[in-house]
Design an enzyme around this catalytic site. Sequence first.
Site, PDB file in Angstrom:
ATOM      1  N   ASN A  11       2.821 -10.235   8.362  1.00 55.98           N
ATOM      2  CA  ASN A  11       1.578 -10.947   8.682  1.00 55.98           C
ATOM      3  C   ASN A  11       1.644 -12.381   8.200  1.00 55.98           C
ATOM      4  O   ASN A  11       2.333 -12.674   7.208  1.00 55.98           O
ATOM      5  CB  ASN A  11       0.369 -10.326   7.945  1.00 55.98           C
ATOM      6  CG  ASN A  11       0.063  -8.915   8.407  1.00 55.98           C
ATOM      7  OD1 ASN A  11       0.331  -8.561   9.548  1.00 55.98           O
ATOM      8  ND2 ASN A  11      -0.487  -8.119   7.512  1.00 55.98           N
ATOM      9  N   GLY A  41       5.013  -4.735   4.717  1.00 53.65           N
ATOM     10  CA  GLY A  41       6.442  -4.512   4.945  1.00 53.65           C
ATOM     11  C   GLY A  41       7.261  -5.715   4.518  1.00 53.65           C
ATOM     12  O   GLY A  41       8.262  -5.592   3.790  1.00 53.65           O
ATOM     13  N   THR A 223      -0.291   3.280  -8.952  1.00 50.33           N
ATOM     14  CA  THR A 223      -0.351   1.963  -9.594  1.00 50.33           C
ATOM     15  C   THR A 223      -1.817   1.678  -9.948  1.00 50.33           C
ATOM     16  O   THR A 223      -2.729   1.934  -9.156  1.00 50.33           O
ATOM     17  CB  THR A 223       0.205   0.861  -8.664  1.00 50.33           C
ATOM     18  OG1 THR A 223      -0.485   0.915  -7.419  1.00 50.33           O
ATOM     19  CG2 THR A 223       1.693   1.051  -8.410  1.00 50.33           C
ATOM     20  N   GLY A 254       1.208  -4.777  -5.561  1.00 54.93           N
ATOM     21  CA  GLY A 254       1.636  -3.399  -5.285  1.00 54.93           C
ATOM     22  C   GLY A 254       2.909  -3.398  -4.446  1.00 54.93           C
ATOM     23  O   GLY A 254       3.815  -2.579  -4.648  1.00 54.93           O
ATOM     24  N   ASP A 255       2.994  -4.321  -3.508  1.00 54.12           N
ATOM     25  CA  ASP A 255       4.195  -4.412  -2.658  1.00 54.12           C
ATOM     26  C   ASP A 255       5.407  -4.823  -3.494  1.00 54.12           C
ATOM     27  O   ASP A 255       6.529  -4.343  -3.262  1.00 54.12           O
ATOM     28  CB  ASP A 255       3.976  -5.446  -1.547  1.00 54.12           C
ATOM     29  CG  ASP A 255       2.807  -5.062  -0.650  1.00 54.12           C
ATOM     30  OD1 ASP A 255       2.571  -3.855  -0.480  1.00 54.12           O
ATOM     31  OD2 ASP A 255       2.139  -5.980  -0.135  1.00 54.12           O
TER      32      ASP A 255
HETATM   33  O1  RIB Z   1      -0.534  -5.841   0.312  1.00 57.74           O
HETATM   34  C1  RIB Z   1      -0.877  -7.170   0.560  1.00 57.74           C
HETATM   35  C2  RIB Z   1      -0.746  -7.471   2.015  1.00 57.74           C
HETATM   36  O2  RIB Z   1      -1.686  -6.701   2.726  1.00 57.74           O
HETATM   37  C3  RIB Z   1      -1.038  -8.896   2.413  1.00 57.74           C
HETATM   38  O3  RIB Z   1       0.089  -9.732   2.351  1.00 57.74           O
HETATM   39  C4  RIB Z   1      -1.629  -8.749   3.808  1.00 57.74           C
HETATM   40  O4  RIB Z   1      -0.855  -9.301   4.812  1.00 57.74           O
HETATM   41  C5  RIB Z   1      -1.847  -7.256   4.001  1.00 57.74           C
HETATM   42  O5  RIB Z   1      -0.873  -6.690   4.784  1.00 57.74           O
END
Ligand code: RIB
Length: 324
Positions: A11, A41, A223, A254-255
Amino acid sequence: MGHVFVAGSINMDVVATADRHPQIGETVVGREMLYSPGGKGANQAVAAAKLGAATTLIACLGDDAFGRDLRAFLSAQGVDLTFVKTAAGAQTGTAVITVAHADNTIVVIPGANALVSAADIGTANLAKGDAAVSQFEIAPAAIHAFFLRARAAGATTILNPAPAIAFDRGLLELADILILNETELGFLTRSELRGADDPARFVEAARSLQDGGNGRDRITCVTLGRRGAIALAGGESLVIPGRVVEAVDTTGAGDCFIGAVAAQLADGKPIRDALNYANIAASICVQRMGAATSMPTTAEMNAATSAATRIPHRTGETAVGSPT
Ligand code: RIB
């Protein structure tokens, strides 16, 4: 060393910062507006790549300026984009984010992300020892095909069921590791959970997700933001305390955690070490604005891990301890 494959979203995050979040029906005057690379992702893939793992992203961009910018950014982060297609006539995914006091609200418009299909998993060359990661910003059918292929190859599958949506539980059967936050855990287990709850409540809810079918025990990690994380792994419950840092923006933390776990597992590290490492990585990520742009480098991780184990040397100084 194994490879990390991420099937997921990309995104453009359109971020507004303000002193506080607006109430429904209210307008607040903000501070800044930023265009910043994101998508769960892409964030997870960048985190894994910057932490040293050979990383391939399977995704879809629109045929527009955001798509071109994001492709250039991801390539510069060292992510392999062989399986990132561009869909003619489609808009690149966007997320409208407000950030106030480091916390965010997010509305995602899937755009081209919705076009990732089972066929796109195609010839991805998954092998034993690899980590296969996905989340819910692409179609469930694509995740299903991806995990089936990963399982067949002997790779470890990691599912981040975010954002929290209803899904076919057959997908859960294909996940070796689940990594989710307290909101997603509450949604998945139909429990009333809040961030401030006693960790025992999260452990209890996570226990109901532990049975991975066919005699397998699934690893479940919850988390908890500044409180760290808890995990159920091989009959043990692990508590990973949060690190005391000055958070600026928690978007993508979290990512970052998930990408770091994947990179560590692909490197053959045991899950306990991977989770501790990921906790440190996420604590670096929250100290800067943006999602994909905030992922730490291995050099930053080395500095943070050696500081974390340093013995206090001045009277009154407190060293931040390694989470155990
Ligand atoms: O987890 C954060 C993400 O969630 C952001 O970067 C946004 O694009 C959404 O996908």
